[in-house]
Design an enzyme around this catalytic site. Structure first.
Site, short mmCIF file in Angstrom:
data_model
loop_
_atom_site.label_atom_id
_atom_site.label_comp_id
_atom_site.label_asym_id
_atom_site.label_seq_id
_atom_site.Cartn_x
_atom_site.Cartn_y
_atom_site.Cartn_z
N GLY A 126 0.76 -1.25 0.00
CA GLY A 126 0.00 0.00 0.00
C GLY A 126 0.78 1.29 0.00
O GLY A 126 0.18 2.36 -0.17
N PRO B 259 4.42 -5.16 -0.89
CA PRO B 259 4.35 -3.99 -1.76
C PRO B 259 4.20 -4.39 -3.22
O PRO B 259 4.81 -5.35 -3.68
CB PRO B 259 5.70 -3.30 -1.54
CG PRO B 259 6.62 -4.39 -1.12
CD PRO B 259 5.78 -5.42 -0.41
N ARG C 228 2.83 -1.59 -5.97
CA ARG C 228 3.03 -0.35 -6.71
C ARG C 228 4.40 0.28 -6.49
O ARG C 228 5.02 0.77 -7.43
CB ARG C 228 1.94 0.65 -6.28
CG ARG C 228 1.81 1.85 -7.16
CD ARG C 228 0.86 2.88 -6.53
NE ARG C 228 -0.37 2.34 -6.04
CZ ARG C 228 -1.55 2.35 -6.70
NH1 ARG C 228 -1.61 2.90 -7.90
NH2 ARG C 228 -2.62 1.83 -6.16
N ARG D 63 -6.32 3.16 -15.72
CA ARG D 63 -6.35 3.91 -14.46
C ARG D 63 -6.97 5.31 -14.58
O ARG D 63 -7.77 5.69 -13.72
CB ARG D 63 -4.95 3.99 -13.83
CG ARG D 63 -4.31 2.61 -13.57
CD ARG D 63 -3.07 2.69 -12.70
NE ARG D 63 -3.41 3.04 -11.34
CZ ARG D 63 -3.26 4.23 -10.83
NH1 ARG D 63 -2.74 5.20 -11.55
NH2 ARG D 63 -3.63 4.47 -9.60
N CYS E 119 -14.24 3.94 -28.59
CA CYS E 119 -15.47 4.69 -28.84
C CYS E 119 -16.26 4.98 -27.58
O CYS E 119 -17.39 4.52 -27.42
CB CYS E 119 -16.33 3.93 -29.82
SG CYS E 119 -15.44 3.64 -31.32
N TYR F 153 -0.33 -1.85 -12.23
CA TYR F 153 -1.75 -1.81 -12.58
C TYR F 153 -1.96 -1.21 -13.98
O TYR F 153 -2.94 -0.51 -14.23
CB TYR F 153 -2.56 -1.06 -11.51
CG TYR F 153 -2.31 -1.61 -10.11
CD1 TYR F 153 -2.76 -2.89 -9.78
CD2 TYR F 153 -1.57 -0.90 -9.15
CE1 TYR F 153 -2.49 -3.43 -8.52
CE2 TYR F 153 -1.31 -1.44 -7.90
CZ TYR F 153 -1.77 -2.70 -7.59
OH TYR F 153 -1.52 -3.23 -6.37
N1 LLP Z 1 -1.70 -6.85 -0.56
C1 LLP Z 1 -3.03 -6.92 -0.75
C2 LLP Z 1 -3.81 -7.85 0.06
C3 LLP Z 1 -3.66 -6.10 -1.71
O1 LLP Z 1 -4.98 -6.17 -1.87
C4 LLP Z 1 -2.87 -5.19 -2.47
C5 LLP Z 1 -3.48 -4.34 -3.49
C6 LLP Z 1 -1.47 -5.17 -2.24
C7 LLP Z 1 -0.93 -6.00 -1.28
C8 LLP Z 1 -0.55 -4.28 -3.01
O2 LLP Z 1 -0.83 -2.93 -2.82
P1 LLP Z 1 0.17 -1.82 -3.41
O3 LLP Z 1 1.48 -1.92 -2.65
O4 LLP Z 1 0.36 -2.09 -4.85
O5 LLP Z 1 -0.51 -0.55 -3.15
N2 LLP Z 1 -5.79 -1.18 -9.41
C9 LLP Z 1 -5.59 -0.17 -8.39
C10 LLP Z 1 -4.86 -0.74 -7.17
C11 LLP Z 1 -5.53 -1.94 -6.56
C12 LLP Z 1 -4.81 -2.45 -5.34
C13 LLP Z 1 -5.41 -3.74 -4.87
N3 LLP Z 1 -4.72 -4.37 -3.79
C14 LLP Z 1 -4.85 1.01 -9.01
O6 LLP Z 1 -4.57 1.00 -10.21
O7 LLP Z 1 -4.55 1.98 -8.31
#
Ligand code: LLP
Length: 421
Positions: A239, A276, A278, A314, A346, A375
């Site tokens: 996150g 992590p 993103r 996105r 479209c 993503y």
């Molecule tokens: N762990 C779990 C249980 C998750 O649900 C997620 C993301 C992560 C880790 C990784 O989170 P990150 O470090 O990437 O923030 N499609 C959306 C983001 C969806 C995130 C879903 N879960 C976007 O494009 O912003």
């Protein structure tokens, strides 16, 4: 920091000029940088050392097997949310004991697949799932290591579609019911409690929500231990947010995040896992596209690209901002113009940016969407029968296509015509 920089007036991925890749694979395409992926992974392990830890890359953010192998070779674990993602991690050579399985809807088939193939732990999200896992593990004559995902009811202060830690979200069990659920888990055959899991959302740009959640997890660890459970691992989720604009954003650094983890849960003697996505992959990738037309409309000018919402969803899905830069470096103080940047699909939602001030670009010029590694390709579709965008991996002065663009024959051959037609 990333490795997409102008050199001699042309945007490069590490030491490879973007037009060179465009000439080889055509546009649009994604490019990822090995050096950036490596650096971002390393930032996390350095931030968590000397705590015993495992950085499990959330492969939902970027799941190409070559990328997973790049990270797996560095020692990364993987966080998977489906049987398919599990098979990707295995195909990248990551051993089962470095793969954690998250997600609210794991099926019995997925449980069988991962229990048979080897898994570090299941992050269980509900009581029905826990009971199903107990049945499947028992029928296979094995023991499933589990953590239970608790929902700490913390506001992650992020986009509502990607916040997961409030009590109204579908994720985890309410932290107030943890004692009850852990005690049922301890009684069920085929399960072995190893720890606690929490994940409160994505693209968090402040540390405070993490702090609130991790302090609750620390309290819960002590409570569950006093109730006789063995808690040796804490999965603290993913996150941590990234800067999507060059200028004014400064989300917390992995070092500060690591320090926060040490401060909140570091004295519990647990192995720490984080997930992590993103932060590792986001700024390690760009989407390169070509200008098809510049269209002068009523009071606004449109830059019509050959990339569209199906390639990078996105902006239309979350209203997300991606910096767009020309591949040919504009001269200092070059004139700019306001454009609505759109794709050929479209629907009006196929808009990447409105009124974006951009250096003058014209037909045939290449542009790049920054911060598109996470993503991006994974959320692409073939809407409007636009072939999935190819992916390219750069390493120093070499590049390789790591997913080719499908031909129209391949796309059409996936459909079949019933006998009555
Ligand atoms: N762990 C779990 C249980 C998750 O649900 C997620 C993301 C992560 C880790 C990784 O989170 P990150 O470090 O990437 O923030 N499609 C959306 C983001 C969806 C995130 C879903 N879960 C976007 O494009 O912003």
């Amino acid at each position: 920091m990333d490795h997409f920089l102008y050199k001699n007036g042309t945007l490069h991925a590490e030491d490879v000029a973007i037009p060179e890749i465009a000439a080889a694979v055509g546009t649009p395409f994604y490019v990822y940088s090995t050096a950036t992926l490596t650096r971002h992974y390393q930032l996390f392990t350095d931030a968590l050392s000397p705590l015993p830890h495992l950085v499990c890359f959330a492969i939902k953010s970027l799941s190409n097997v070559a990328v997973l192998k790049t990270l797996g070779n560095l020692g990364a674990g993987m966080d998977v949310v489906s049987g398919g993602e599990y098979l990707r991690a295995k195909a990248a050579g990551v051993p089962g004991d470095r793969i954690v399985f998250s997600g609210v809807g794991k099926t019995r088939e997925e449980m069988r697949l991962t229990l048979t193939g080897g898994i570090r732990q299941f992050n269980v999200e509900s009581e029905p799932e826990m009971r199903a896992l107990s049945e499947v593990a028992t029928s296979l004559g094995v023991t499933a290591p589990i953590t239970i995902r608790v929902n700490p009811d913390v506001d992650a202060r992020t986009h509502e579609k990607i916040a997961t830690g409030k009590k109204e979200n579908k994720f985890g069990i309410p932290i107030a019911r943890a004692s009850e659920v852990y005690s049922e888990a301890a009684r069920l055959p085929g399960l072995k409690i190893v720890g606690i899991d929490v994940h409160i959302g994505s693209q968090l740009t402040e540390l405070e929500p993490f702090e609130q959640a991790y302090l609750k997890v620390a309290d819960l660890t002590r409570r569950l231990r006093s109730e006789g459970h063995t808690i040796t691992r804490l999965d603290l989720g993913g996150g941590l947010g990234i800067p999507y604009t060059r200028s004014n954003e400064a989300p917390p650094l992995p070092t500060d995040y690591g320090a926060l983890i040490k401060r909140t849960v570091g004295d519990l003697g647990c192995e720490v896992e984080i997930e992590p996505g993103r932060l590792i992959s986001g700024n390690a990738g760009i989407l390169v596209s070509k200008v098809i037309y510049v269209k002068n409309g009523e009071g606004r000018d449109f830059l019509i690209l050959d990339a569209a919402m199906n390639d990078l969803v996105r902006p239309s899905m979350y209203g997300a901002h991606h910096d767009i830069v020309p591949v040919a470096e504009p001269p200092v103080a070059a004139p700019t113009q306001e454009f609505d940047v759109v794709g050929p699909v479209c629907e009006t939602g196929d808009t990447f940016a409105k009124g974006r001030d951009l250096p003058l670009v014209g037909e045939g010029d290449l542009v790049a969407f920054r911060s598109a590694g996470a993503y991006g390709a994974v959320m692409a579709s073939e809407y409007n029968t636009r072939p999935l965008v190819p992916e390219v991996l750069v390493n120093g002065d070499q590049f390789a296509v790591i997913r080719a663009r499908p031909s129209f024959d391949e796309i059409l051959n996936r459909d079949s015509i019933p006998s009555w037609l």
